[in-house]
Every structure is written in C-alpha cells, then in structure tokens.
Design a protein around this motif. Structure first.
Motif, short mmCIF file in Angstrom:
data_model
loop_
_atom_site.label_atom_id
_atom_site.label_comp_id
_atom_site.label_asym_id
_atom_site.label_seq_id
_atom_site.Cartn_x
_atom_site.Cartn_y
_atom_site.Cartn_z
N LYS A 40 -8.76 -0.17 2.83
CA LYS A 40 -7.50 -0.72 3.35
C LYS A 40 -7.72 -1.21 4.77
O LYS A 40 -8.29 -0.51 5.60
CB LYS A 40 -6.41 0.36 3.33
CG LYS A 40 -5.08 -0.11 3.90
CD LYS A 40 -4.07 1.04 3.94
CE LYS A 40 -2.74 0.59 4.56
NZ LYS A 40 -1.77 1.70 4.65
N ARG B 297 -0.14 -12.74 8.44
CA ARG B 297 0.26 -12.82 7.04
C ARG B 297 -0.30 -14.08 6.38
O ARG B 297 -0.75 -14.05 5.23
CB ARG B 297 1.78 -12.80 6.91
CG ARG B 297 2.42 -11.48 7.29
CD ARG B 297 3.91 -11.46 7.01
NE ARG B 297 4.50 -10.20 7.44
CZ ARG B 297 4.47 -9.07 6.73
NH1 ARG B 297 3.89 -9.09 5.53
NH2 ARG B 297 5.02 -7.97 7.17
N VAL C 27 -4.05 -13.51 5.77
CA VAL C 27 -4.24 -12.57 4.66
C VAL C 27 -3.92 -13.25 3.33
O VAL C 27 -4.61 -13.04 2.33
CB VAL C 27 -3.39 -11.30 4.86
CG1 VAL C 27 -3.38 -10.46 3.59
CG2 VAL C 27 -3.92 -10.48 6.02
N ARG C 28 -2.89 -14.09 3.32
CA ARG C 28 -2.54 -14.80 2.09
C ARG C 28 -3.67 -15.73 1.65
O ARG C 28 -3.99 -15.83 0.47
CB ARG C 28 -1.26 -15.61 2.30
CG ARG C 28 -0.73 -16.25 1.00
CD ARG C 28 0.58 -16.97 1.22
NE ARG C 28 1.62 -16.06 1.67
CZ ARG C 28 2.17 -16.10 2.88
NH1 ARG C 28 1.80 -17.02 3.75
NH2 ARG C 28 3.11 -15.25 3.21
N THR D 104 -6.36 -13.60 0.27
CA THR D 104 -5.93 -13.11 -1.05
C THR D 104 -6.13 -14.18 -2.10
O THR D 104 -6.61 -13.91 -3.21
CB THR D 104 -4.45 -12.69 -0.99
OG1 THR D 104 -4.31 -11.60 -0.06
CG2 THR D 104 -3.97 -12.24 -2.36
N MET E 31 -9.07 -10.30 -0.76
CA MET E 31 -8.15 -9.22 -0.42
C MET E 31 -7.07 -9.14 -1.48
O MET E 31 -6.85 -10.09 -2.25
CB MET E 31 -7.51 -9.44 0.96
CG MET E 31 -8.46 -9.25 2.13
SD MET E 31 -7.60 -9.37 3.73
CE MET E 31 -8.97 -8.98 4.83
N MET E 32 -6.38 -8.02 -1.49
CA MET E 32 -5.26 -7.83 -2.40
C MET E 32 -4.18 -7.04 -1.67
O MET E 32 -4.46 -5.98 -1.10
CB MET E 32 -5.68 -7.06 -3.67
CG MET E 32 -4.52 -6.75 -4.60
SD MET E 32 -5.06 -5.94 -6.14
CE MET E 32 -5.72 -4.39 -5.49
N SER E 33 -2.97 -7.60 -1.61
CA SER E 33 -1.85 -6.91 -0.97
C SER E 33 -1.00 -6.25 -2.05
O SER E 33 -0.66 -6.89 -3.05
CB SER E 33 -1.01 -7.90 -0.16
OG SER E 33 -1.75 -8.39 0.95
N THR F 297 -2.90 -3.73 2.41
CA THR F 297 -3.86 -4.74 1.96
C THR F 297 -5.24 -4.13 1.88
O THR F 297 -5.68 -3.45 2.82
CB THR F 297 -3.86 -5.95 2.92
OG1 THR F 297 -2.54 -6.49 2.99
CG2 THR F 297 -4.83 -7.02 2.45
#
Length: 257
Positions: free
Chosen positions: A101, A120, A123-124, A127, A132-134, A140
């Motif tokens: 994490k 954000r 991170v998107r 992803t 990554m995976m939220s 995340t």
C-alpha cells in the motif's frame, strides 16, 4: 530536515526542472517553523540545488547542467506528471514494491507540495496502466500488470503487516460494498460476537464515503440480525454467537436505528 531534502534532490525524488515543495508543505511534513524552512531553502539556493523563479515558484536544478538554470527553464511539467514520475521512480527502486500500500494521497500531496487532486490524477493514470489498484475504503496498492488480481480478495502489505482487502464487484454501490466488507469481518472474526463495531462516522472515513451509504449498509445487517443496536450505549454490536444466544433473542436495550 535539510539532510532529507538534500538526499531527495540527489536521488531524484525531486526531479530536475520540476517545482520544489512549497514552504507550507515542508513546514507541515517536517513539523518545523517557517524560519527553519526559510533557512534551509536559503542554503539549498546558495548551493545551486534549487532556484526561485519570480511568479513561478522554486525549481529543482542540476548544478552540472546549465540548461536547468532558472532563466532557461521551459514550461514546467504539470503537478500530475511530476507526481507520476516520482511514484514510478519509487516503484522502480523498490520503495513501493508490488503488493504494498502506498501512503495516503493526502500525505503524498503534502510531501510533494501539490494539490491532492493532482496526486489523484497521477494515481488514476498509473491505475489505467495496471501499475496500481485503488480499493474503496482501503487505499491504493502497487500491482503487477503482468499478473492482474483476480477474485474478490487481495493480500496487501500495509506497514509491514499483511491485510486482506476486499475488491468491490464491478458496478457495486458504496452501501453494498460496506455491507459486504462488514459481513465478511463478522464472519472471519475481525468483529467477534458481542464486539462493539466502529461508529458510522469512523466507517464512513475508512471507506471514503458519506455516512448515508454506511447507514444503509448497517440497516440491512440489522435486519439480518447480524448486528444489534444498543440504545443506552449508543453503539452497534456484533450479534452474539448462536450457541450463546438464539437469534430470536435481543439485547435488553435493543432498538432499531
């Protein structure tokens, strides 16, 4: 503080030609006064590691590269791009390994001196790239695009301890996700029989939702008699184990919410 900043400048945590964290961000991260931050920044400027550009902010320099001098700086990469570059570098050097994490987005925004929505965005993008995976209400985690996660459970390293995260089904509503996770916790003993449950506000904060879906989820669990509401204590409790109290019985002070 100063040594930590010099280390970050040297190892690329703060890439050349990008904005250096703001003074408020540094004060918040290191818990020091503005006077201390100003003194450290002055020394870093004197050593030509960073430079202030009027109306644009403070930039990271490369002492060996004249092109990085402030008067020759081109348009700065966006905050989102900067955050993404830092996160990719940390994944590459093993700071954030697969299955781990990452820090909370708010903490990263303070550390990197950018608005949280820039984090954000970064991170998107990661992803979307499968890196990554939220997970709603959890955080995340770093993933391997060559081995995508399957199933509803995912093992995650959180501060050195292993946790099981429950992945929401596609299209699942916040209330349904909260209900499913709390049901699982009641089943696996995370919330033992008779144990007091976290407050609605605490669950809302954990899952990153308003109290409304939490209230709806808990109402369904009370209807299933998996949890009970104790009026005098103003709290919710995991229902007693069947062998200790039949499901038809209730706590003396039980009432519906």
């Amino acid at each position: 503080m100063e040594q930590a900043l010099r280390t970050r400048l040297a190892d690329g945590t703060y890439p050349v030609r990008t904005l250096f964290p703001t003074r408020p961000a540094l004060r918040s991260e290191f818990g020091v006064t503005g006077f201390v931050v100003d003194a450290v920044i002055s020394r870093l400027i004197a050593d030509k590691l960073i430079a202030s550009v009027p109306s644009r902010g403070t930039y990271v320099l490369d002492p060996a590269d004249p092109a990085s001098r402030p008067e020759r700086l081109g348009p700065d990469m966006t905050g989102r791009d900067r955050v993404e570059k830092v996160l990719r570098a940390r994944m590459a050097d093993g700071t954030y390994t697969v299955g781990t994490k990452i820090p909370a987005l708010k903490r990263l925004s303070k550390e990197l001196g950018v608005h949280e929505w820039k984090v954000r965005q970064a991170v998107r993008r990661l992803t979307d790239a499968g890196l990554m995976m939220s997970v709603m209400g959890q955080g995340t985690v770093v993933t391997d695009p060559r081995a995508p996660s399957t199933g509803s459970r995912h093992r995650v390293n959180v501060g050195g301890r292993q946790e099981t995260w429950f992945i929401p089904r596609p299209g699942v509503t916040p209330a349904s996700h909260v209900r499913d996770v709390v049901t699982q916790r009641l089943s696996d003993g995370t919330y033992p029989p008779g144990a007091r449950l976290p407050t609605r506000s605490a669950l809302a904060e954990e899952f990153g939702v308003s109290e409304s879906p939490v209230r709806n989820a808990l109402r369904q669990l009370k209807e299933q008699r998996l949890i009970l509401n104790h009026v005098s204590q103003k709290a919710l409790f995991a229902a007693p184990a069947p062998e200790r109290k039949p499901s038809s019985e209730v706590l003396p002070d039980q009432a519906s919410a």
